[in-house]
Design a protein around this motif. Sequence first.
Motif, PDB file in Angstrom:
ATOM      1  N   SER A 331       0.816  -1.214   0.000  1.00  0.00           N
ATOM      2  CA  SER A 331       0.000   0.000   0.000  1.00  0.00           C
ATOM      3  C   SER A 331       0.852   1.267   0.000  1.00  0.00           C
ATOM      4  CB  SER A 331      -0.959  -0.022   1.195  1.00  0.00           C
ATOM      5  OG  SER A 331      -1.704   1.179   1.277  1.00  0.00           O
ATOM      6  N   PRO A 332       1.826   1.413   0.916  1.00  0.00           N
ATOM      7  CA  PRO A 332       2.672   2.611   0.854  1.00  0.00           C
ATOM      8  C   PRO A 332       3.469   2.705  -0.450  1.00  0.00           C
ATOM      9  CG  PRO A 332       2.884   1.533   2.981  1.00  0.00           C
ATOM     10  CD  PRO A 332       2.127   0.599   2.103  1.00  0.00           C
ATOM     11  N   ALA A 333       3.951   1.563  -0.957  1.00  0.00           N
ATOM     12  CA  ALA A 333       4.722   1.598  -2.200  1.00  0.00           C
ATOM     13  C   ALA A 333       3.869   2.104  -3.355  1.00  0.00           C
ATOM     14  CB  ALA A 333       5.264   0.201  -2.510  1.00  0.00           C
ATOM     15  N   MET A 334       2.622   1.656  -3.391  1.00  0.00           N
ATOM     16  CA  MET A 334       1.726   2.091  -4.464  1.00  0.00           C
ATOM     17  C   MET A 334       1.392   3.570  -4.333  1.00  0.00           C
ATOM     18  SD  MET A 334      -1.985   0.492  -5.504  1.00  0.00           S
ATOM     19  CE  MET A 334      -1.220  -1.119  -5.710  1.00  0.00           C
ATOM     20  N   VAL A 335       1.137   4.027  -3.104  1.00  0.00           N
ATOM     21  CA  VAL A 335       0.793   5.432  -2.885  1.00  0.00           C
ATOM     22  C   VAL A 335       1.959   6.336  -3.281  1.00  0.00           C
ATOM     23  CG1 VAL A 335       0.283   7.158  -1.124  1.00  0.00           C
ATOM     24  CG2 VAL A 335      -0.941   4.984  -1.125  1.00  0.00           C
ATOM     25  N   VAL A 336       3.174   5.987  -2.847  1.00  0.00           N
ATOM     26  CA  VAL A 336       4.344   6.809  -3.181  1.00  0.00           C
ATOM     27  C   VAL A 336       4.584   6.799  -4.683  1.00  0.00           C
ATOM     28  CG1 VAL A 336       6.828   7.036  -2.872  1.00  0.00           C
ATOM     29  CG2 VAL A 336       5.387   6.485  -0.912  1.00  0.00           C
ATOM     30  N   ALA A 337       4.372   5.653  -5.318  1.00  0.00           N
ATOM     31  CA  ALA A 337       4.530   5.587  -6.769  1.00  0.00           C
ATOM     32  C   ALA A 337       3.525   6.505  -7.465  1.00  0.00           C
ATOM     33  CB  ALA A 337       4.364   4.146  -7.251  1.00  0.00           C
ATOM     34  N   MET A 338       2.286   6.528  -6.982  1.00  0.00           N
ATOM     35  CA  MET A 338       1.280   7.416  -7.565  1.00  0.00           C
ATOM     36  C   MET A 338       1.653   8.879  -7.349  1.00  0.00           C
ATOM     37  SD  MET A 338      -2.437   5.586  -7.006  1.00  0.00           S
ATOM     38  CE  MET A 338      -2.292   5.415  -5.233  1.00  0.00           C
TER      39      MET A 338
END
Length: 582
Positions: A331-338
């Motif tokens: 979840s954090p990886a996806m948010v930071v990527a976005m």
Amino acid sequence: MSIETVAPQWWPRGGEPLAGARPDAGRASVGVHLSCRDLVVRASDGTALLDEITFDIRPGELVAIVGASGAGKSTLLGALAGSRAAAAGEVLIDGDAAHAISAARRREIGFVPQDDVIHRDLPLGRVLTYAARLRLPAGSTRADVRAAAARALAAVDLDDRADVRVSELSGGQRRRASIALELVTSPRACLLDEPTSGLDPVAAAGVVDELRRLADGGATVVFVTHAAADLARCDRIVAVAPGGRLAFFGTPVEAMEAWGVRDLEALHRRLTDGSVAPMTFAPRRPALAAGATPGAGARAPRRFVQWAALTARTLETVARNRLTLAIMVGSPAMVVAMFAVLFRPGAFDPADPSPTSAIMIGFWVAFGGFFFGLTYGLLQICPEVAMMRRERRGGVSPGLQLLAKLAALTPVLIAIDVAMLAVLRWFDRLPALDGATTGRLAITLALDAVAALALGLLASAAVSTPAQASLALPMLCFPAVLFSGAVLPVPVMAGAGRAISAAMSDRWAFEAVGRDLGLRELFASGSSPLGPALLDEYGSTWTVGIGTVWVVLVGFTALFSAAAWLVLVSRCRTGGSHTSAS
């Protein structure tokens, strides 16, 4: 410590003692002497759940509680465990009122609920090791912990399953594993609510055999059952009639003679068909022998040891649950990527700034810390409330459970926030900042995440299921977005909106993040025609001192944590009361 008792004899008033009573084995008992004296338990509306129950259970006896559905079997077991208050009469433990005994003596009575309340993501051996660390008295060594876990495994014949994840055990093995949780402290009494329910005949017989061995070792064992076959290994039967009245107390042989049946199947049908009338008994009340002293109980486990064990167990549980781990990392990886894809580079370039982009970057960075903490906390407590209730009986306070969650997850959140700042700076989505400013920004995001973590734990403690916790996520995120002061500046909000905004932890984090990112200086530079207009619209935003913001965020953490503790204490207390009359 040895307790000698006079063997109780029970017979219908005006009659003779029934034949077939089990002779006293004469062994030195280490169990608990349990007595009910005219016990009355009422529901909240005044209805009698138990009505003038009187009997005595000797140390070393295996006793089954039977009766029709709704007669009050589980209520009686809860009263014996001390989790149901008596409206009249009393329950005695070694001659002392159950409600007045010390917490140390109460820990000597193990209670096994009907459901398999046990951590399923850990290997069975690890579950029992943590249970031993939580429950063994102060001064216990690592060798003591290992030995207690090994003894509990051996007692339920699961030595060869120590390395198997609990979720992979069979139903009968999980039931025995649930019993083993109580055996790590070698309890003097063990009370079990339907331990054979839902098991096949072979598995059920195995569980009763374990209970028989436990009683033969000197412990007092009482269990609720709906199976006739379970009665064959019992010393005595407590039959509860509809209305919570005592229908019978005595040996299985005495029961068959009293009801005129020839086998246990017929006896069980007779005692559970709902037509059994209460019988009046005249007990000869056994008493402690002169000079006998009830056990004082072992020293309570050290709180720090319990907290450390709970923290380690939380981390290990998360690490072993692949789905939870994937969500917490993904979840954090996806948010930071976005964020990296959404934000354009150079928004903070003094020569060509993008004020609206800079505001949104500041807000979403602050909201990212809030979102990570909230999602981590939401699913931490609701799946474990039943386990917390059980462990509370063993001397583990809900407050320690809560502190362990905070201690286990806070370092993870800090690492994620630091990684988010590093990634966004690497891709030029944040301005170049000196070390002190970067440190302040990281501290702000960490405090924001921990406050949100405490809020998530509060919501998790208040709901009943993970599905309800998932529904709470948008309900908590929307106000944090709308009242943060980024979408609509605080000075432009209505009076009620400004009051609500002050109660949003994310709003204060946005204040500090915008200050450290230099938004006011960026707008005042005049490099962008939007700057002066935005500065006027946002008014005094980003002027609050960083120390003030940190104090406010710490205050939110303390407030949410205290509220979560109160909710959890209430749920653990009411959950242990066996509200069902079955």
